[in-house]
Design an enzyme around this catalytic site. Sequence first.
Site, PDB file in Angstrom:
ATOM      1  N   GLU A 196      38.934  42.992  44.318  1.00 32.55           N
ATOM      2  CA  GLU A 196      37.896  42.151  43.689  1.00 32.55           C
ATOM      3  C   GLU A 196      36.848  41.742  44.707  1.00 32.55           C
ATOM      4  O   GLU A 196      35.651  41.743  44.422  1.00 32.55           O
ATOM      5  CB  GLU A 196      38.541  40.899  43.068  1.00 32.55           C
ATOM      6  CG  GLU A 196      37.574  40.084  42.187  1.00 32.55           C
ATOM      7  CD  GLU A 196      36.723  39.062  42.933  1.00 32.55           C
ATOM      8  OE1 GLU A 196      35.799  38.509  42.303  1.00 32.55           O
ATOM      9  OE2 GLU A 196      36.953  38.808  44.125  1.00 32.55           O
ATOM     10  N   HIS A 305      36.190  30.823  50.475  1.00 33.77           N
ATOM     11  CA  HIS A 305      36.012  31.846  51.513  1.00 33.77           C
ATOM     12  C   HIS A 305      36.044  31.262  52.924  1.00 33.77           C
ATOM     13  O   HIS A 305      35.454  31.809  53.845  1.00 33.77           O
ATOM     14  CB  HIS A 305      34.754  32.687  51.289  1.00 33.77           C
ATOM     15  CG  HIS A 305      34.920  33.677  50.171  1.00 33.77           C
ATOM     16  ND1 HIS A 305      34.150  34.824  50.042  1.00 33.77           N
ATOM     17  CD2 HIS A 305      35.779  33.710  49.124  1.00 33.77           C
ATOM     18  CE1 HIS A 305      34.533  35.492  48.965  1.00 33.77           C
ATOM     19  NE2 HIS A 305      35.524  34.832  48.387  1.00 33.77           N
TER      20      HIS A 305
HETATM   21 CO    CO Z   1      36.444  35.410  46.496  1.00 30.88          CO
HETATM   22 ZN    ZN Z   2      38.017  35.248  43.723  1.00 28.71          ZN
END
Ligand code: CO
Ligand code: ZN
Length: 333
Positions: A196, A305
């Site tokens: 992803e 992140h």
């Molecule tokens: Co992500």
């Molecule tokens: Zn994600």
Amino acid sequence: MKEMIKRLVEAYGPSGHESTIGAIISEMVRPHVDELHTDALGNIIALKRGTGSGHAIMVASHMDEIGLVVTWVDEKGFLRFAATGGVSPVTLVGGRVRFANGTLGVIGWERWMRPDAGTRRPEMDELYIDVGATSRETCPVGVGDACGFVRPYEEFGTRLVAKSMDDRIACAIAIEVLAGIGSSPHDLYFVFTTQEEVGTRGALTAAYGIEPTVGIALDVTMVGDTPKARPMAVSLGEGPAIKVMDSGMLAHPGVVRWMITTAEAAGIPCQREVLLGGSTDARAIQTSRAGVPAGCISIPCRYVHTPSEMVDFGDVEHSVALLKALLTGPIAL
Ligand code: CO
Ligand code: ZN
């Protein structure tokens, strides 16, 4: 559930290297499904068959995490790297990583403690990984090997903090729903997708193969509730966020309505999400074959992140309740 979350978030699994986390997830879902298989891209596809002539619903949560791939090993055994997924160099200096073979590393910055570093931010090509090697020949990892962050799972009251809450928290929600859902009129395809973070590639092929009539992605979203954040109407602890739009897709209006009315009817708090950066597996599902009505339930998350992503356990529990309600009721889009 927290035990399961800890196991999932601490596991290794950068994009393209999901077999370890895939094996853990397969073991967790196997007792609860009618069919389980792994496709050519490594997606784990678990089917729980419906009792009637309902929909074929694909629920996608991605197993992969952002990571780094070695591009060069110098004569002293220091590694240069590229990122898989959205990794900012600001999050890396002094961080630790782990490779598939268990090798650990620390991320260094050439300019660290140098007077000419001034207030500069590190650039990716100024960073390196130090695995404790003393030469290229004795370095235990090489070009092409991938690593993920190392960070223990922690609980700060109701807030849960770990690497890879994106998107293992969604994997945990999906597994919790599968374990407790009972019967449904719909065929439920729970897909734990790969790649992803490098462009929703696993969900793309999984959706093509499954041909769902409705698609739901589960993923984290950003929030606007931290100091001087970009204004955004999503906060930690106020319930799952129902995606209306992000930079990759406009959710199907019927799916958005279905999600909101189901949450309201069940007394589950929820928020509306308009995300100005990033997208999810819902985009890949929506645009597969001739198109699929799709939406996304987002778990509000701070510090997305970075190696310390934070979610609220209340939001997690409400996401479980909402997904259960959606998957067991009638659907009119
Ligand atoms: Co992500
Ligand atoms: Zn994600």
